[in-house]
Design a protein around this motif. Structure first.
Motif, PDB file in Angstrom:
ATOM      1  N   ARG A 262       0.819  -1.211   0.000  1.00  0.00           N
ATOM      2  CA  ARG A 262       0.000   0.000   0.000  1.00  0.00           C
ATOM      3  C   ARG A 262       0.862   1.274   0.000  1.00  0.00           C
ATOM      4  N   LEU A 263       2.180   1.108   0.149  1.00  0.00           N
ATOM      5  CA  LEU A 263       3.075   2.264   0.144  1.00  0.00           C
ATOM      6  C   LEU A 263       3.578   2.610  -1.260  1.00  0.00           C
ATOM      7  N   ILE A 264       3.297   1.766  -2.244  1.00  0.00           N
ATOM      8  CA  ILE A 264       3.854   2.007  -3.582  1.00  0.00           C
ATOM      9  C   ILE A 264       3.437   3.360  -4.139  1.00  0.00           C
ATOM     10  N   GLU A 265       2.150   3.651  -4.157  1.00  0.00           N
ATOM     11  CA  GLU A 265       1.702   4.922  -4.739  1.00  0.00           C
ATOM     12  C   GLU A 265       2.123   6.133  -3.896  1.00  0.00           C
ATOM     13  N   PRO A 266       2.059   6.063  -2.552  1.00  0.00           N
ATOM     14  CA  PRO A 266       2.623   7.171  -1.768  1.00  0.00           C
ATOM     15  C   PRO A 266       4.103   7.405  -2.044  1.00  0.00           C
ATOM     16  N   LEU A 267       4.878   6.332  -2.183  1.00  0.00           N
ATOM     17  CA  LEU A 267       6.303   6.496  -2.475  1.00  0.00           C
ATOM     18  C   LEU A 267       6.520   7.080  -3.864  1.00  0.00           C
ATOM     19  N   ARG A 299       4.628  24.144 -19.661  1.00  0.00           N
ATOM     20  CA  ARG A 299       4.108  22.816 -19.970  1.00  0.00           C
ATOM     21  C   ARG A 299       4.549  21.794 -18.921  1.00  0.00           C
ATOM     22  N   TYR A 300       5.769  21.936 -18.414  1.00  0.00           N
ATOM     23  CA  TYR A 300       6.251  20.998 -17.401  1.00  0.00           C
ATOM     24  C   TYR A 300       5.363  21.068 -16.165  1.00  0.00           C
ATOM     25  N   TRP A 301       5.056  22.256 -15.704  1.00  0.00           N
ATOM     26  CA  TRP A 301       4.254  22.423 -14.502  1.00  0.00           C
ATOM     27  C   TRP A 301       2.820  21.935 -14.728  1.00  0.00           C
ATOM     28  N   GLU A 302       2.317  22.126 -15.926  1.00  0.00           N
ATOM     29  CA  GLU A 302       0.989  21.587 -16.247  1.00  0.00           C
ATOM     30  C   GLU A 302       0.993  20.063 -16.147  1.00  0.00           C
ATOM     31  N   GLN A 303       2.060  19.445 -16.648  1.00  0.00           N
ATOM     32  CA  GLN A 303       2.178  17.981 -16.581  1.00  0.00           C
ATOM     33  C   GLN A 303       2.266  17.498 -15.139  1.00  0.00           C
ATOM     34  N   GLN A 304       2.965  18.265 -14.294  1.00  0.00           N
ATOM     35  CA  GLN A 304       3.109  17.856 -12.904  1.00  0.00           C
ATOM     36  C   GLN A 304       1.783  17.972 -12.148  1.00  0.00           C
ATOM     37  N   ILE A 305       0.982  18.963 -12.489  1.00  0.00           N
ATOM     38  CA  ILE A 305      -0.350  19.080 -11.882  1.00  0.00           C
ATOM     39  C   ILE A 305      -1.167  17.829 -12.200  1.00  0.00           C
ATOM     40  N   LEU A 306      -1.119  17.396 -13.449  1.00  0.00           N
ATOM     41  CA  LEU A 306      -1.844  16.188 -13.851  1.00  0.00           C
ATOM     42  C   LEU A 306      -1.289  14.953 -13.153  1.00  0.00           C
ATOM     43  N   ALA A 307       0.031  14.873 -13.060  1.00  0.00           N
ATOM     44  CA  ALA A 307       0.658  13.718 -12.412  1.00  0.00           C
ATOM     45  C   ALA A 307       0.273  13.634 -10.941  1.00  0.00           C
ATOM     46  N   LEU A 308       0.244  14.765 -10.252  1.00  0.00           N
ATOM     47  CA  LEU A 308      -0.130  14.774  -8.836  1.00  0.00           C
ATOM     48  C   LEU A 308      -1.611  14.435  -8.651  1.00  0.00           C
ATOM     49  N   LYS A 309      -2.456  14.872  -9.576  1.00  0.00           N
ATOM     50  CA  LYS A 309      -3.874  14.513  -9.509  1.00  0.00           C
ATOM     51  C   LYS A 309      -4.043  13.003  -9.646  1.00  0.00           C
ATOM     52  N   GLU A 310      -3.278  12.405 -10.546  1.00  0.00           N
ATOM     53  CA  GLU A 310      -3.336  10.951 -10.729  1.00  0.00           C
ATOM     54  C   GLU A 310      -2.856  10.234  -9.475  1.00  0.00           C
ATOM     55  N   GLN A 311      -1.823  10.765  -8.851  1.00  0.00           N
ATOM     56  CA  GLN A 311      -1.304  10.126  -7.639  1.00  0.00           C
ATOM     57  C   GLN A 311      -2.283  10.245  -6.485  1.00  0.00           C
ATOM     58  N   LEU A 312      -2.932  11.387  -6.362  1.00  0.00           N
ATOM     59  CA  LEU A 312      -3.916  11.557  -5.298  1.00  0.00           C
ATOM     60  C   LEU A 312      -5.049  10.549  -5.466  1.00  0.00           C
ATOM     61  N   ALA A 313      -5.480  10.330  -6.699  1.00  0.00           N
ATOM     62  CA  ALA A 313      -6.528   9.339  -6.961  1.00  0.00           C
ATOM     63  C   ALA A 313      -6.022   7.931  -6.693  1.00  0.00           C
ATOM     64  N   ALA A 314      -4.754   7.678  -7.013  1.00  0.00           N
ATOM     65  CA  ALA A 314      -4.188   6.340  -6.850  1.00  0.00           C
ATOM     66  C   ALA A 314      -4.078   5.940  -5.377  1.00  0.00           C
ATOM     67  N   PHE A 315      -3.999   6.926  -4.483  1.00  0.00           N
ATOM     68  CA  PHE A 315      -3.929   6.620  -3.048  1.00  0.00           C
ATOM     69  C   PHE A 315      -5.132   5.768  -2.613  1.00  0.00           C
ATOM     70  N   ASP A 316      -6.271   5.965  -3.265  1.00  0.00           N
ATOM     71  CA  ASP A 316      -7.499   5.290  -2.855  1.00  0.00           C
ATOM     72  C   ASP A 316      -7.795   4.039  -3.674  1.00  0.00           C
ATOM     73  N   ASP A 317      -6.940   3.731  -4.655  1.00  0.00           N
ATOM     74  CA  ASP A 317      -7.114   2.507  -5.422  1.00  0.00           C
ATOM     75  C   ASP A 317      -6.661   1.303  -4.608  1.00  0.00           C
ATOM     76  N   ASP A 318      -7.162   0.131  -4.941  1.00  0.00           N
ATOM     77  CA  ASP A 318      -6.675  -1.083  -4.300  1.00  0.00           C
ATOM     78  C   ASP A 318      -5.216  -1.299  -4.698  1.00  0.00           C
ATOM     79  N   PRO A 319      -4.351  -1.572  -3.734  1.00  0.00           N
ATOM     80  CA  PRO A 319      -2.939  -1.796  -4.073  1.00  0.00           C
ATOM     81  C   PRO A 319      -2.756  -3.124  -4.786  1.00  0.00           C
ATOM     82  N   LEU A 320      -1.599  -3.289  -5.423  1.00  0.00           N
ATOM     83  CA  LEU A 320      -1.255  -4.588  -5.984  1.00  0.00           C
ATOM     84  C   LEU A 320      -1.242  -5.615  -4.850  1.00  0.00           C
TER      85      LEU A 320
END
Length: 327
Positions: A262-267, A299-320
């Motif tokens: 469960r630490l994979i996505e936080p890491l 563009r880099y900062w825009e990409q990072q905003i998207l990446a962080l949004k994906e990670q925030l959502a991934a925190f609540d996904d079932d882990p491997l």
């Protein structure tokens, strides 16, 4: 205070430092791909290739660097394939205010994660490495996830002059909740051991005699999964197969706690933030401006905003997960 620029590290200075150890280069200096430190390859009069590494001042203390060296010596003594610094007669060397180390230069090609036999081999090496890592803690090196440093990273990024004003509000709106989620994790509940810390493909060399791990500059105290998760890529099913292959090799030598999955996505989120903060901190170094010019682009900062949004959502996904045979 002006940022350190390595401006005094001229070719003549480097050669003088090497020769002060009793090793005499007979070739030119080939700069290797390193930004945090300065690393060069050369051939000495004995016909062998070596690498000299000059440490960035004010990053690690002498004690912290020595812990890195001592860890690799312990691994080498346990017949785990790693590259250790040479003792000349000490491994941490000093020359006119600079600290450096000498290493044998070895060849090899990058590990191929899609080759499951190589991945299983890596799992075995990491299982053995972590058994040595558990034997005693680092006394001087900081933990992998330092919550005080995480807060510093957040402040540095939110005040970074390269962050476009038009994106500042939306960037803060996603960075802050991600940092908060990371701060709310009970990291102390997971066993903390000595790790490679930066176990990615670039630090894994496949040689005729097998796999060799290099570059322990970022070794830290942290959860075992840190040395495993960067090998996982592709769709979830692919990652599942990769994970099971790694753990199959790993558990030949060490027990793996599935709770760490469960630490994979936080890491992963922590690494994204740490990498951005590293670029922001080092931006005044001319080498960074040359090599990471995209860091100053919107563009880099825009990409990072998207990446962080994906990670925030991934925190609540079932882990491997692992098959029952691995539990």
């Amino acid at each position: 205070m002006a940022a350190f620029s390595f401006q005094d590290l001229t070719p003549d200075f480097i050669l003088d430092a090497i020769e002060a150890t009793g090793l005499y280069p007979t070739s030119g200096l080939l700069a290797l791909n390193s930004y945090e430190n300065r690393v060069y390859q050369f051939v000495a009069e004995d016909g062998k290739r070596y690498v000299v590494k000059f440490y960035r001042p004010n990053r690690w203390s002498d004690e912290q660097i020595q812990e890195e060296h001592d860890f690799t010596f312990a691994l080498y003594d346990a017949e785990i394939p790693v590259v250790c610094p040479l003792k000349m007669p000490t491994s941490l060397l000093h020359y006119k205010g600079y600290r450096f180390a000498l290493f044998p230069s070895i060849g090899g090609r990058a590990l191929e994660p899609e080759q499951l036999d190589q991945l299983e081999n890596l799992g075995r090496h990491l299982g053995r490495l972590h058994m040595i890592g558990k034997a005693q803690p680092f006394k001087h090196r900081p933990p992998l996830v330092d919550l005080k440093m995480l807060a510093t990273h957040q402040e540095r990024l939110l005040t970074c002059p390269l962050l476009p004003d038009s994106l500042r509000e939306s960037f803060a709106a996603i960075l802050k909740p991600v940092v908060q989620r990371l701060q709310n994790i009970a990291w102390h509940e997971h066993e903390q051991i000595r790790l490679h810390g930066d176990c990615h493909i670039g630090n894994l060399l496949w040689r005729p005699d097998g796999l060799t791990l290099v570059d322990f500059d970022d070794c830290r105290q942290g959860p075992a999964i840190q040395d495993l998760w960067m090998m996982l890529s592709g769709e979830r099913m692919e990652q599942q197969i990769q994970l099971e292959t790694l753990i199959e090799g790993y558990e030949e030598f060490a027990e793996f706690n599935p709770a760490q999955l469960r630490l994979i996505e936080p890491l992963r989120a922590f690494r994204i933030i740490q990498y951005m903060a590293w670029l922001a901190e080092r931006w005044s170094d001319p080498a960074f401006k040359r090599s990471f010019s995209w860091f100053a682009e919107p563009r880099y900062w825009e990409q990072q905003i998207l990446a962080l949004k994906e990670q925030l959502a991934a925190f609540d996904d079932d882990p491997l997960s692992l098959q029952p045979s691995f539990n």
